[in-house]
Write a protein that holds these residues in place. Structure first.
Motif, short mmCIF file in Angstrom:
data_model
loop_
_atom_site.label_atom_id
_atom_site.label_comp_id
_atom_site.label_asym_id
_atom_site.label_seq_id
_atom_site.Cartn_x
_atom_site.Cartn_y
_atom_site.Cartn_z
N ARG A 1 0.69 -1.27 -0.06
CA ARG A 1 -0.13 0.10 -0.07
C ARG A 1 0.96 1.27 -0.16
N ASP A 2 2.03 1.16 0.68
CA ASP A 2 2.76 2.37 0.94
C ASP A 2 3.26 2.63 -0.44
N LEU A 3 4.07 1.62 -1.30
CA LEU A 3 4.80 1.68 -2.38
C LEU A 3 3.75 2.32 -3.31
N THR A 4 2.51 1.71 -3.47
CA THR A 4 1.26 2.24 -4.41
C THR A 4 1.11 3.62 -4.08
N ALA A 5 1.03 4.07 -3.00
CA ALA A 5 0.52 5.45 -2.71
C ALA A 5 1.81 6.44 -3.00
N ILE A 6 3.01 6.01 -2.91
CA ILE A 6 4.25 6.64 -3.29
C ILE A 6 4.09 6.94 -4.93
N ALA A 7 3.77 5.43 -5.52
CA ALA A 7 3.79 5.76 -6.84
C ALA A 7 2.69 6.54 -7.40
N ASP A 8 1.49 6.71 -6.72
CA ASP A 8 0.49 7.53 -7.31
C ASP A 8 0.86 8.84 -7.07
N LYS A 9 1.56 9.33 -5.94
CA LYS A 9 1.84 10.60 -5.86
C LYS A 9 2.86 11.20 -6.72
N TYR A 10 4.13 10.26 -7.06
CA TYR A 10 5.06 10.79 -7.94
C TYR A 10 5.16 10.29 -9.40
N CYS A 11 4.39 9.17 -9.65
CA CYS A 11 4.83 8.41 -10.97
C CYS A 11 3.46 8.17 -11.64
N ASP A 12 2.42 8.77 -11.51
CA ASP A 12 1.13 8.56 -12.25
C ASP A 12 0.60 6.89 -11.81
N GLY A 13 1.29 6.49 -10.58
CA GLY A 13 0.89 5.09 -10.19
C GLY A 13 2.06 4.13 -10.85
N TYR A 14 2.73 4.25 -11.62
CA TYR A 14 3.60 3.46 -12.65
C TYR A 14 4.96 3.22 -11.51
N LEU A 15 4.79 1.85 -11.14
CA LEU A 15 6.38 1.08 -10.77
C LEU A 15 6.31 -0.17 -11.37
N ARG A 16 7.40 -0.81 -11.13
CA ARG A 16 7.82 -2.29 -11.38
C ARG A 16 8.58 -2.83 -10.45
N PHE A 17 8.40 -4.19 -10.43
CA PHE A 17 9.30 -4.82 -9.41
C PHE A 17 10.15 -5.56 -10.40
#
Ligand code: SF4
Ligand code: SF4
Length: 359
Positions: free
Chosen positions: A70-86
């Motif tokens: 949840r924390d990772l996705t909240a950060i991704a929403d805030k700075y990267c329009d929700g985009y992250l990858r593992f």
């Protein structure tokens, strides 16, 4: 150019990865001009169009809680329009297309004590398997080993210290090797050292005898009709644990005899030299929990010798091949034992040979 087939909706297999690409990657797909490292944990890709994609990488412990996600996705929403990858090595990458958001992202990650790093000539996160937490055939723990190794070598992850080239580390908790142990620069693999025990009553109740016999790669298992069970020829067993996956009445885990082996010199990349399989370096170290000091000091020995002796951009396996394995054992103070000699049926393939003799 072949026309791309229309995508069909099925319930088989994963969805098409292209559906999840950030717009900046979709728009510049196959048209990237260059990329460069900005710090131990960040880099930028620049497209022919002039578009930029910033990547910020952090470590993850792989077995993570829903709170962490949840924390990772909240950060991704805030700075990267929700985009992250593992990544395949359990790093998490935040994919930022707006340069002005990179520094605030780094600041928040630092404040939340994420470990930022894993880019460039150092170690990335350690790819690993389930360990005692989750898998039935584990001969060692994966999460515990990774924790002590990452604690010890954190500076090589964050970029505070550099190595001659990237060093990929891996842990697999048995010889099934769900981790990338066979092709990593240094890796730990859990090993059993005794044949499985036979629970006669359990075999009768829970196992199918023909498939249990068929599961053994060395033909060590035969029927025991008198007991409606199976027999194991100890001298043919190589302690792989395959039979235990098929028949839960053949447990192989043994706290007194299980432990780890260390292998080194593998790589996947074909840059400068071909991909290489890792080779055995230490045949056995005990599961000395919770800190595995023998494993940590062996890694330290290998990394120190490599750091001192390798030339820039030379991978660990390339360095070993240049100086010779004899010199490697000498420099790392690792004893060469009979277990290092390959005596498998097709071992001849692995010997160094000349017209006159093998050695
Ligand atoms: Fe299980 Fe072996 Fe894979 Fe570890 S490496 S997760 S013990 S099968
Ligand atoms: Fe065969 Fe492996 Fe079971 Fe030994 S551990 S009996 S080699 S399947």
């Amino acid at each position: 150019m072949a026309e791309e087939l229309p995508q069909r909706q099925t319930d088989i297999g994963p969805p098409n990865y292209k559906d999840f690409l950030p717009p900046v990657i979709k728009n510049n797909y196959g048209k990237w001009k260059y990329h460069e490292k900005l710090s131990g944990g960040s880099m930028v890709h620049v497209g022919e169009s002039g578009d930029e994609l910033y990547t910020v990488r952090v470590a993850s412990p792989r077995l993570v809680s829903t709170d962490f996600i949840r924390d990772l996705t909240a950060i991704a929403d805030k700075y990267c329009d929700g985009y992250l990858r593992f990544t395949t090595r359990h790093n998490v990458e935040f994919l930022v297309s707006d340069k002005s958001k990179v520094d605030p992202l780094l600041a928040e990650l630092k404040e939340k004590k994420y470990m930022i790093g894993g880019i460039g000539d150092g170690i990335s996160n350690i790819v690993h398997t389930q360990g005692w937490v989750h898998c039935h055939s584990a001969a060692t723990d994966a999460s515990g080993l990774v924790k002590v190794l990452m604690d010890e070598f954190a500076d090589y992850f964050t970029g505070a210290k550099e190595l001659p080239a990237r060093v990929r580390l891996a842990v697999a908790c048995c010889t099934n090797m769900c981790g990338a142990v066979h092709c990593s620069d240094i890796a730990v693999v859990g090993i059993h050292r005794k044949p499985p025990r036979i629970d006669q009553d359990g075999v009768k109740k829970a196992c199918e005898v023909p498939s249990t016999i068929a599961s053994c790669p060395t033909g060590a298992i035969s029927p025991d009709p008198k007991n409606k069970s199976v027999k194991i020829k100890d001298e043919k067993c190589m302690y792989c644990g395959n039979c235990y996956s098929v028949c839960p009445a053949l447990p192989i885990s043994d706290p007194d005899n299980d432990g780890v082996a260390i292998v080194a010199g593998g790589k996947i990349g074909s840059l400068r030299s071909d991909p290489k399989f890792s080779k055995l370096v230490v045949p056995f170290l005990p599961n000395n929990t919770p800190k595995w000091p023998e494993v940590v000091s062996t890694f330290r020995n290998i990394l120190t010798a490599y750091e001192a002796g390798a030339v820039k951009h030379e991978r660990l396996g390339e360095w070993i091949e240049r100086i010779g394995w004899e010199k490697f054992f000498e420099l790392t103070n690792i004893p060469f034992t009979h277990q290092h000699i390959d005596d498998f049926t097709i071992a001849r393939e692995t010997y160094r040979t000349s017209a006159a003799f093998k050695w």
